[in-house]
Design an enzyme around this catalytic site. Structure first.
Site, PDB file in Angstrom:
ATOM      1  CG  HIS A   4     -10.990   3.339  -7.065  1.00 31.57           C
ATOM      2  ND1 HIS A   4     -10.824   2.299  -6.185  1.00 31.57           N
ATOM      3  CD2 HIS A   4     -11.208   4.435  -6.306  1.00 31.57           C
ATOM      4  CE1 HIS A   4     -10.921   2.747  -4.941  1.00 31.57           C
ATOM      5  NE2 HIS A   4     -11.155   4.037  -4.994  1.00 31.57           N
TER       6      HIS A   4
ATOM      7  CG  HIS B 112      -8.042   7.564  -4.467  1.00 31.71           C
ATOM      8  ND1 HIS B 112      -7.624   7.149  -3.227  1.00 31.71           N
ATOM      9  CD2 HIS B 112      -9.270   7.031  -4.631  1.00 31.71           C
ATOM     10  CE1 HIS B 112      -8.559   6.401  -2.670  1.00 31.71           C
ATOM     11  NE2 HIS B 112      -9.583   6.322  -3.513  1.00 31.71           N
ATOM     12  CD  GLU B 113     -12.198   9.041  -7.625  1.00 33.63           C
ATOM     13  OE1 GLU B 113     -12.693   7.976  -8.050  1.00 33.63           O
ATOM     14  OE2 GLU B 113     -12.588   9.596  -6.590  1.00 33.63           O
TER      15      GLU B 113
END
Length: 766
Positions: free
Chosen positions: A515, A511-512
């Protein structure tokens, strides 16, 4: 999770009723921070709610009611498993769920039931309502705020608290928690809209003192039970909401002195003790509070005694109580009149604890306060160069995954580093096949990413704030910084999910990383620019979508939400960090992004075209006007099917790169690949291609197969381990190199067999 800009206007507000603490990634440059107040810490795996406090700049003349239902996020992207503000505010424990009101509870609670009543009828309505219902009143606005919370209404409720406290039975049977929560909601709503609600004056101050005096005088207000703790915790927070911090020093000292191990069986009682630190944290903004402590400094003794007498809590689920006591003691270093006394106490506690090990949460909390409020005296404390010292002591592992990825870790084995690197490198190609981008957006120089991995959620919450100046009430944070600034280093900060051991997992790793990729290839400019219009549905939803689909994991929580049909697609396009809870941001963001990618890919391509050029107004018009509500009916049908398990097939977008056709099997070309490559350990596979004049970027990718191949590139001759222009190394075969403005002519690529490999593909695109 992305971190959003802090809101100075909210620096001093009566706390809102609840806070959600499952955030997703956040990105923003590290900032100087006044160590937060009490810190929220998850007790177990993914943290749930943490009714926290913490704020940025403080205007002593106006104390905004801190909303617990939202705290500034920034593209410092928080991850969707927990979240909390970072101002070393006291930390709260996230044990029992106290989430935002459920849709069913909210639907059963009508604002008109309160705005249409006065006097005893209002009191009876409040008592007959659930606390979930009263919680919804924190969001009341406009004339409803006046009708519900004008001073006469608040006086009536405060008087009812006074009158009922003598017979308070130590539970909710007489409606006491609802009365206290209603008063908290009133202060909150009035702070944000005083012109409509009206001013609060002497009448309410007299009434609220009467109500709180009577409650705290009640014999059952000290019962160590969940039933009493529910009311007691809210009442302690109400002290702060009403700005009566100075008057109730005796309550704070009593709670600190009375705490013992029996409290540990009740989340509410622990919450009540921790809320003491909310009152002290924010009391510094009230001159009368500081004067009261100057006149009677025994509160300092109470904080010091709690910290020194409960060192045994450090390393347990109640560790935050001890570390917060130290933080709030050391916060008094900001008061010149008390500094000498506090220095002695803080120095003693620092000497009894250490930077690492079981007592580190207290040592770091104390050290952060000295660093912020008394840095000139750092030698006496032993806290000089705090961030650098902590970084060196706590993060000794440095490992290069590739030319664009480096892992900095507290403790990771060679196998764990290799697996994490492989996951990140292979996600690159997956991301680009979904995004269909043409390379980085203009003026984005974030060509490398630093991945910081703490050993556990506890270590993350102990150290990450002090080292990087971030909020740690989350599952990780991405700090993007200014991508156009020379020397900017984007990084995301995460931790190992200790609750899944012996399996190794960096929580929210993918997820990170999404980004980072999204910010570099899809979103023009920095995070401030990207959220100038509502884009959170995409930012967080896309990170969730890529993370789950890349790992081929079913997002059960999102599919469960689909059945509730809570939001129209058009509503989700308006999502911001301020107007949405974690479920809407992450679960519903995922659903919206998945639906649009599967059902309306052309619209997504148009949208990303606007995002990539920074045309936020055009993107907003597309979402709100061109698309608008036209898909809402189809969306509802899709949600129904999705809830039953048929969301459509999520397949990894195919790699459509064609095989290169040149007669020389070593020759690559534009948008083609050579596959089935193999070599024994120590050997090379040599390749080359010709690039035309004016090429902006050459991208070289290796993938697939078995073994371990490293990718080398040279602009001048055959690339080897001793002669190359750039390289991407590390375990596995997934590597990418991007060459900006390559010269016209021949370019050389090789795969070096760090271990024997077979079935590897190398593709080139320009």
């Amino acid at each position: 999770m992305l971190s959003a800009p802090s809101q100075a206007a909210e620096a001093r507000s009566p706390l809102a009723s609840t806070v959600t603490s499952n955030g997703a990634d956040v990105d923003a440059a590290p900032r100087t921070h006044d160590p937060d107040g009490p810190t929220a810490r998850p007790l177990t795996a993914p943290a749930t709610d943490a009714d926290h406090i913490g704020s940025e700049a403080v205007d002593p003349s106006r104390r905004a009611p801190l909303s617990a239902s939202k705290d500034a996020l920034r593209r410092d992207y928080d991850s969707p498993e927990d979240s909390k503000p970072r101002h070393p505010a006291p930390s709260m424990k996230a044990g029992k769920d106290r989430k935002a009101v459920t849709a069913a509870a909210a639907a059963a609670c009508e604002v008109g039931d309160f705005t249409s009543r006065t006097g005893s009828a209002l009191v009876q309505q409040i008592k007959a309502s659930t606390t979930d219902c009263v919680n919804t009143l924190f969001s009341v606005k406009g004339n409803d705020g006046y009708l519900a919370f004008r001073e006469a209404q608040m006086v009536t409720v405060a008087d009812a608290l006074r009158d009922g406290s003598a017979a308070y039975p130590g539970d909710s049977s007489t409606g006491t928690p609802q009365l206290v929560l209603y008063l908290r909601a009133g202060y909150y709503v009035q702070y944000y809209d005083p012109e409509t609600v009206g001013t609060y004056g002497t009448a309410l101050r007299t009434a609220i003192r009467g109500g709180l005096d009577a409650f705290f005088a009640s014999s059952h207000s000290s019962d160590v039970t969940d039933a009493n703790g529910e009311t007691l915790a809210e009442a302690v927070t109400l002290i702060d909401s009403a700005e009566e911090n100075a008057r109730y020093l005796y309550v704070l000292k009593r709670l600190l002195a009375d705490y013992d191990s029996s409290y540990n069986d009740s989340w509410y009682m622990l919450n009540a003790v921790n809320n003491v630190y909310t009152v002290t944290f924010r009391g510094h903004q009230l001159p009368e509070f500081v004067k009261a402590v100057e006149d009677d400094p025994s509160l300092l003794d109470a904080l010091r005694s709690f910290a020194s007498d409960h060192l045994d809590l450090l390393g347990t689920d109640q560790s935050y109580l001890t570390s917060n006591a130290g933080r709030e003691l050391a916060r008094f270093l900001q008061e010149a009149s008390l500094r000498t006394q506090v220095r002695t106490m803080v120095t003693d506690l620092l000497a009894r604890t250490s930077m690492t090990g079981r007592t580190a949460p207290l040592w770091v909390g104390l050290a952060e306060m000295t660093d912020f409020y008394d840095r000139a005296n750092c030698t006496a404390y032993g806290t000089c160069d705090l961030a650098e010292r902590l970084r060196d002591a706590v993060l000794p592992v440095s490992f290069t995954c590739s030319s664009s990825i480096r892992i900095i870790a507290q403790q990771m084995t060679a196998d764990e580093l290799a697996a994490s690197c492989t996951s990140l490198r292979e996600q690159d190609a997956y991301f680009h096949r979904i995004a269909k981008d043409d390379g980085p957006v203009a003026q984005d120089g974030n060509s490398t990413i630093e991945v910081v991995a703490f050993d556990s959620s506890t270590d993350y919450q102990t150290y990450a704030g002090a080292i990087y100046g971030i909020d740690t009430n989350n599952g990780g944070m991405y700090l993007e910084g200014d991508p156009a600034a020379a020397g900017n280093q984007p990084r995301f900060i995460a931790y190992e999910a200790e609750w899944v051991r012996p399996e190794f997992q960096i929580w929210n790793l993918n997820h990170e990383y999404t980004h980072y990729l999204d910010g570099r290839f899809n979103m023009y400019g920095d995070f401030e620019a990207g959220i100038s219009t509502p884009t959170i549905w995409w930012i967080e939803g896309f990170a969730e979508y890529v993370s789950y689909s890349y790992r081929d994991v079913t997002y059960d929580a999102a599919l469960e939400q689909a059945g509730a049909q809570t939001y129209t697609l058009r509503t989700l396009f308006d999502t911001t960090y301020e107007n949405a809870d974690q479920t809407r941001v992450y679960n519903w963001g995922y659903l919206a992004v998945r639906y649009m990618l599967q059902s309306h890919r052309a619209d997504v391509d148009t949208l990303l075209g606007h995002y990539r050029t920074g045309d936020w107004d055009a993107a907003r018009t597309l979402l709100t006007s061109t698309i608008g509500t036209r898909y809402d009916a189809d969306w509802a049908t899709w949600l129904t099917a999705c809830a039953s398990g048929d969301c459509g097939t999520v397949t990894t977008p195919p790699d459509t790169t064609d095989e290169c056709t040149g007669q020389d099997v070593r020759e690559l070309g534009q948008d083609c690949a050579r596959s089935g490559l193999a070599a024994a350990i120590g050997d090379y596979v040599y390749l080359y291609l010709y690039v035309p004049e004016g090429t902006a970027q050459l991208e070289i990718t290796s993938s697939g197969g078995t073994g371990d191949a490293d990718l080398y590139y040279s602009a001048d001759g055959w690339a080897t381990t001793s002669g190359y222009t750039d390289r991407a190394t590390g375990s596995g075969n997934a590597h990418t190199l991007k060459i900006s403005a390559p010269k016209a002519g021949a370019h050389y690529i090789s795969l070096h067999a760090a271990d024997g490999f077979d079935g590897v593909s190398v593709s080139t695109a320009y």
